[in-house]
Design an enzyme around this catalytic site. Structure first.
Site, PDB file in Angstrom:
ATOM      1  N   PRO A  60      19.072  71.234  -2.902  1.00 49.73           N
ATOM      2  CA  PRO A  60      19.615  71.430  -1.330  1.00 49.73           C
ATOM      3  C   PRO A  60      19.433  70.245  -0.500  1.00 49.73           C
ATOM      4  CG  PRO A  60      19.124  73.617  -2.851  1.00 49.73           C
ATOM      5  CD  PRO A  60      18.272  72.448  -3.696  1.00 49.73           C
TER       6      PRO A  60
ATOM      7  N   GLU B 151      12.752  78.318  -7.824  1.00 54.43           N
ATOM      8  CA  GLU B 151      13.135  78.107  -6.732  1.00 54.43           C
ATOM      9  C   GLU B 151      12.955  76.419  -6.874  1.00 54.43           C
ATOM     10  OE1 GLU B 151      13.212  80.318  -3.785  1.00 54.43           O
ATOM     11  OE2 GLU B 151      13.565  81.569  -5.203  1.00 54.43           O
TER      12      GLU B 151
ATOM     13  N   ARG C  69      36.179  59.965 -12.907  1.00 50.90           N
ATOM     14  CA  ARG C  69      37.603  59.885 -12.619  1.00 50.90           C
ATOM     15  C   ARG C  69      37.663  58.243 -12.090  1.00 50.90           C
ATOM     16  NH1 ARG C  69      39.203  60.365  -7.742  1.00 50.90           N
ATOM     17  NH2 ARG C  69      40.924  60.301  -8.318  1.00 50.90           N
TER      18      ARG C  69
ATOM     19  N   ASP D  69      41.923  51.819  -3.345  1.00 50.21           N
ATOM     20  CA  ASP D  69      41.928  51.213  -2.540  1.00 50.21           C
ATOM     21  C   ASP D  69      42.441  51.239  -1.151  1.00 50.21           C
ATOM     22  OD1 ASP D  69      42.347  49.093  -5.730  1.00 50.21           O
ATOM     23  OD2 ASP D  69      41.012  50.867  -5.167  1.00 50.21           O
TER      24      ASP D  69
HETATM   25  C1  JEH Z   1      20.312  74.612  -5.945  1.00 50.24           C
HETATM   26  C2  JEH Z   1      19.401  72.418  -7.517  1.00 50.24           C
HETATM   27  C3  JEH Z   1      17.385  74.270  -8.549  1.00 50.24           C
HETATM   28  C4  JEH Z   1      19.251  77.647  -4.004  1.00 50.24           C
HETATM   29  C5  JEH Z   1      18.575  77.340  -2.675  1.00 50.24           C
HETATM   30  C6  JEH Z   1      16.960  77.212  -2.859  1.00 50.24           C
HETATM   31  C7  JEH Z   1      16.109  79.273   2.211  1.00 50.24           C
HETATM   32  C8  JEH Z   1      15.717  81.051   2.809  1.00 50.24           C
HETATM   33  N1  JEH Z   1      24.885  72.021  -2.804  1.00 50.24           N
HETATM   34  C9  JEH Z   1      23.785  72.498  -3.566  1.00 50.24           C
HETATM   35  N2  JEH Z   1      23.178  74.087  -3.522  1.00 50.24           N
HETATM   36  N3  JEH Z   1      22.624  74.596  -4.231  1.00 50.24           N
HETATM   37  C10 JEH Z   1      21.965  73.290  -5.138  1.00 50.24           C
HETATM   38  C11 JEH Z   1      22.868  72.464  -4.286  1.00 50.24           C
HETATM   39  C12 JEH Z   1      22.762  71.185  -5.019  1.00 50.24           C
HETATM   40  N4  JEH Z   1      22.977  70.082  -5.166  1.00 50.24           N
HETATM   41  C13 JEH Z   1      21.739  73.894  -5.832  1.00 50.24           C
HETATM   42  C14 JEH Z   1      18.721  75.251  -6.703  1.00 50.24           C
HETATM   43  C15 JEH Z   1      18.987  74.028  -7.495  1.00 50.24           C
HETATM   44  C16 JEH Z   1      20.894  72.524  -6.500  1.00 50.24           C
HETATM   45  C17 JEH Z   1      17.348  76.503  -8.128  1.00 50.24           C
HETATM   46  N5  JEH Z   1      18.477  76.326  -7.259  1.00 50.24           N
HETATM   47  C18 JEH Z   1      18.409  77.218  -6.719  1.00 50.24           C
HETATM   48  C19 JEH Z   1      17.881  77.599  -4.878  1.00 50.24           C
HETATM   49  C20 JEH Z   1      16.349  77.490  -0.382  1.00 50.24           C
HETATM   50  N6  JEH Z   1      16.810  78.623  -0.456  1.00 50.24           N
HETATM   51  C21 JEH Z   1      15.803  77.946   1.170  1.00 50.24           C
HETATM   52  N7  JEH Z   1      15.971  79.950   1.334  1.00 50.24           N
HETATM   53  C22 JEH Z   1      16.737  82.518   2.005  1.00 50.24           C
HETATM   54  C23 JEH Z   1      15.669  81.416   3.520  1.00 50.24           C
HETATM   55  C24 JEH Z   1      16.037  80.445   0.347  1.00 50.24           C
HETATM   56  C25 JEH Z   1      16.007  79.548  -0.716  1.00 50.24           C
HETATM   57  C26 JEH Z   1      15.462  76.910  -3.164  1.00 50.24           C
HETATM   58  C27 JEH Z   1      16.367  77.009  -4.535  1.00 50.24           C
END
Ligand code: JEH
Length: 248
Positions: free
Chosen positions: A89, A116, A154, A169
């Site tokens: 994220p 996490e 793709r 393009d």
């Molecule tokens: C999610 C890799 C590995 C989710 C969020 C958090 C705030 C609050 N576009 C995308 N969305 N999510 C991912 C992604 C991409 N590319 C993604 C992943 C991982 C990619 C683990 N997770 C799950 C995850 C951070 N959040 C921060 N918190 C409640 C304050 C929630 C958790 C950590 C892990």
């Protein structure tokens, strides 16, 4: 192009074997390898996660299995400088320009986290890129990796039809698509716009361009600022704005 994916859920990638990507694979255009991260652990329990230093909820993925997996892939593939992409994220926001850039690479390695997240040393000492597919929360990096692979593959010549890659393009890039219709000419009271039935190619071209501009103005005005607009486009936009003002 070679693509390696490192994940604790290798089964999640079966959709990649099917459809367009399956064809590209069969044709030898892409060579996709899925690796189970647990195969690169050294303990009896095949542990991939541990408690976070500093405390807090949830578990963090250990760095060693990711480093061992990438080192094994590099020994096998012997490619020059692979891009090593961590889906997270916190990464830069994926878009078509990044897809195009990655489509020009010989070798991509995608690392998928869970829980996490992943020990920061994977981002610092192993990945070349951190990418996010959008501002919403997924449970792990697998779906993000699949989105990236789909968007990149793709674009490789020979994967999708000629027509589609040519459209890439063309100057229509950067706008939303125009509305599409097929038979029947009337369905549940909704008629296909008359111009599309007319056989008048220049009138059809103008209609499509104007409708693409209309949708972009209404739904994604942010895209208009970056689009390459012609004098005709600016006239169409003026007409659209006037039509909208008339409707109020
Ligand atoms: C999610 C890799 C590995 C989710 C969020 C958090 C705030 C609050 N576009 C995308 N969305 N999510 C991912 C992604 C991409 N590319 C993604 C992943 C991982 C990619 C683990 N997770 C799950 C995850 C951070 N959040 C921060 N918190 C409640 C304050 C929630 C958790 C950590 C892990």
């Amino acid at each position: 192009m070679r693509i390696d994916i490192v994940t604790i859920f290798p089964e999640a990638f079966t959709p990649l074997e099917l459809s367009i990507l399956g064809r590209a694979r069969a044709a030898g255009i892409v060579d996709i390898h899925i690796h189970n991260l647990r195969d690169f652990t050294t303990d009896r329990h095949r542990t991939v996660d541990d408690y976070p230093y500093g405390g807090g909820a949830g578990m963090v993925m250990k760095p060693e299995p990711f480093f061992a997996a990438v080192e094994a892939i590099l020994r096998e593939a012997r490619t020059e400088r692979p891009r090593i992409i961590l889906t997270t994220p916190q990464g830069r926001l994926f878009n078509q320009a990044i897809a195009r850039e990655l489509a020009s690479c010989d070798h991509l390695i995608l690392l998928c986290g869970h829980y996490e997240g992943v020990d920061e040393r994977v981002a610092l000492g192993l990945a070349t890129d951190e990418i996010s597919i959008g501002d919403y929360v997924l449970t792990g990096g697998e779906l993000a990796a699949m989105v990236i692979v789909d968007a990149v593959v793709r674009l490789i010549p020979g994967v999708v039809g000629e027509e589609e890659s040519v459209r890439q393009d063309s100057f229509s890039e950067g706008l939303l698509d125009y509305p599409h219709y097929t038979r029947p000419p009337e369905f549940r009271g909704m008629r296909v716009p008359e111009v599309l039935l007319s056989g008048h190619h220049e009138a059809i071209r103008r209609w499509r361009r104007k409708e693409a501009l209309r949708r972009t103005l209404l739904r994604r005005p942010d895209l208009l600022n970056r689009a390459n607009l012609t004098e005709e486009d600016r006239r169409f936009l003026e007409e659209i704005r006037r039509e909208l003002a008339e409707d109020t």
